[in-house]
Design a protein around this motif. Structure first.
Motif, mmCIF file in Angstrom:
data_model
loop_
_atom_site.group_PDB
_atom_site.id
_atom_site.type_symbol
_atom_site.label_atom_id
_atom_site.label_comp_id
_atom_site.label_asym_id
_atom_site.label_seq_id
_atom_site.Cartn_x
_atom_site.Cartn_y
_atom_site.Cartn_z
ATOM 1 N N ASN A 111 35.918 -27.005 12.439
ATOM 2 C CA ASN A 111 36.707 -25.668 12.383
ATOM 3 C C ASN A 111 37.957 -25.823 12.854
ATOM 4 O OD1 ASN A 111 34.286 -24.311 11.479
ATOM 5 N ND2 ASN A 111 33.487 -24.283 13.294
ATOM 6 N N ALA A 112 38.310 -26.458 13.636
ATOM 7 C CA ALA A 112 39.880 -26.687 14.105
ATOM 8 C C ALA A 112 40.690 -26.811 13.094
ATOM 9 C CB ALA A 112 39.836 -27.778 15.258
ATOM 10 N N GLU A 113 40.348 -27.630 11.985
ATOM 11 C CA GLU A 113 41.061 -27.595 10.877
ATOM 12 C C GLU A 113 41.283 -26.367 10.210
ATOM 13 O OE1 GLU A 113 41.620 -30.266 6.850
ATOM 14 O OE2 GLU A 113 40.040 -31.022 8.226
ATOM 15 N N TYR A 114 40.781 -25.653 10.145
ATOM 16 C CA TYR A 114 40.770 -24.305 9.453
ATOM 17 C C TYR A 114 41.843 -23.447 10.382
ATOM 18 C CZ TYR A 114 36.532 -24.717 6.424
ATOM 19 O OH TYR A 114 35.488 -25.166 5.420
ATOM 20 N N VAL A 115 41.347 -23.621 11.587
ATOM 21 C CA VAL A 115 42.339 -22.759 12.568
ATOM 22 C C VAL A 115 43.858 -22.972 12.345
ATOM 23 C CG1 VAL A 115 42.867 -22.100 14.754
ATOM 24 C CG2 VAL A 115 40.518 -22.517 14.024
ATOM 25 N N ALA A 116 43.870 -24.484 12.485
ATOM 26 C CA ALA A 116 45.284 -25.318 12.510
ATOM 27 C C ALA A 116 46.076 -24.862 10.862
ATOM 28 C CB ALA A 116 45.421 -26.713 12.564
ATOM 29 N N HIS A 145 49.234 -30.527 11.312
ATOM 30 C CA HIS A 145 48.215 -30.934 12.253
ATOM 31 C C HIS A 145 46.736 -30.952 11.968
ATOM 32 C CE1 HIS A 145 46.398 -31.787 16.086
ATOM 33 N NE2 HIS A 145 45.831 -30.930 16.142
ATOM 34 N N SER A 146 46.570 -29.991 10.805
ATOM 35 C CA SER A 146 45.468 -29.968 10.263
ATOM 36 C C SER A 146 45.134 -31.161 9.281
ATOM 37 C CB SER A 146 45.290 -28.682 9.228
ATOM 38 O OG SER A 146 46.257 -28.609 7.996
ATOM 39 N N GLU A 147 46.088 -31.806 8.719
ATOM 40 C CA GLU A 147 45.925 -32.977 8.024
ATOM 41 C C GLU A 147 45.448 -34.290 9.000
ATOM 42 O OE1 GLU A 147 45.457 -35.414 4.874
ATOM 43 O OE2 GLU A 147 46.119 -33.316 4.691
ATOM 44 N N GLY A 178 49.297 -22.298 10.734
ATOM 45 C CA GLY A 178 50.682 -22.548 10.232
ATOM 46 C C GLY A 178 51.265 -21.615 9.015
ATOM 47 N N LEU A 179 50.177 -21.116 8.271
ATOM 48 C CA LEU A 179 50.489 -20.083 7.362
ATOM 49 C C LEU A 179 50.845 -18.817 8.120
ATOM 50 C CD1 LEU A 179 50.651 -19.259 4.369
ATOM 51 C CD2 LEU A 179 48.502 -18.743 4.377
ATOM 52 N N ALA A 180 50.194 -18.417 9.018
ATOM 53 C CA ALA A 180 50.391 -17.204 9.743
ATOM 54 C C ALA A 180 51.632 -17.347 10.511
ATOM 55 C CB ALA A 180 49.601 -16.604 10.497
#
Length: 148
Positions: free
Chosen positions: A66-71, A43-45, A75-77
């Motif tokens: 900033n939503a891209e950082y959060v996504a 989703h970040s893409e 995902g990694l978390a």
């Protein structure tokens, strides 16, 4: 005079009680986390592509979302959480059932499903790490606005 129950019936009853609701919730959370991690990373893409198209449509540079950082980080978390929960659950099942793992079908089913999803997560976590890297590298680059 009442006779005491045999040792075999006590062992089977104890095995049946060892499957707790918490263990089932943890077992079900591993597949959900395994699917949610890559979904959030991908989703970040989508957020990055939408950001680039909005800049091109507006013909000006816009701040990085900033939503891209959060996504990407979510995902990694989620992927790492699936690995941690899966490993803890497998250790708990092994510790509780020791060599009698085959005596209870819920234990076998839980163990196999968690192990399979852990194998999938071994492939998903590196992809999630790459998406975090791509997100941070995209933040520093400017979008080609074309002919404005």
């Amino acid at each position: 005079m009442a006779t005491s129950p045999s040792g075999d019936s006590l062992d089977n009853a104890a095995l049946q009680r060892r499957i707790t609701p918490g263990m089932l919730v943890a077992a079900l959370s591993v597949p959900l986390l395994t699917v949610a991690g890559p979904a959030a990373s991908l989703h970040s893409e989508d957020i990055e592509n939408d950001w680039a198209h909005r800049q091109q449509d507006a013909c000006r540079h816009m701040p990085f979302p900033n939503a891209e950082y959060v996504a990407a980080w979510a995902g990694l978390a989620l992927g790492l959480a699936a690995v941690v929960v899966g490993v803890v659950l497998i250790k708990r099942i092994r510790r509780q059932y020791r060599d009698r793992l085959g005596d209870s079908w819920p234990a076998i089913l839980t163990y196999i499903s968690v192990f399979l999803f852990l194998c999938l997560n071994v492939l998903a976590v590196p992809m999630e790490l790459i998406m975090v890297y791509v997100t941070h590298s995209n933040a520093g680059s400017l979008v080609n606005l074309g002919d404005c």
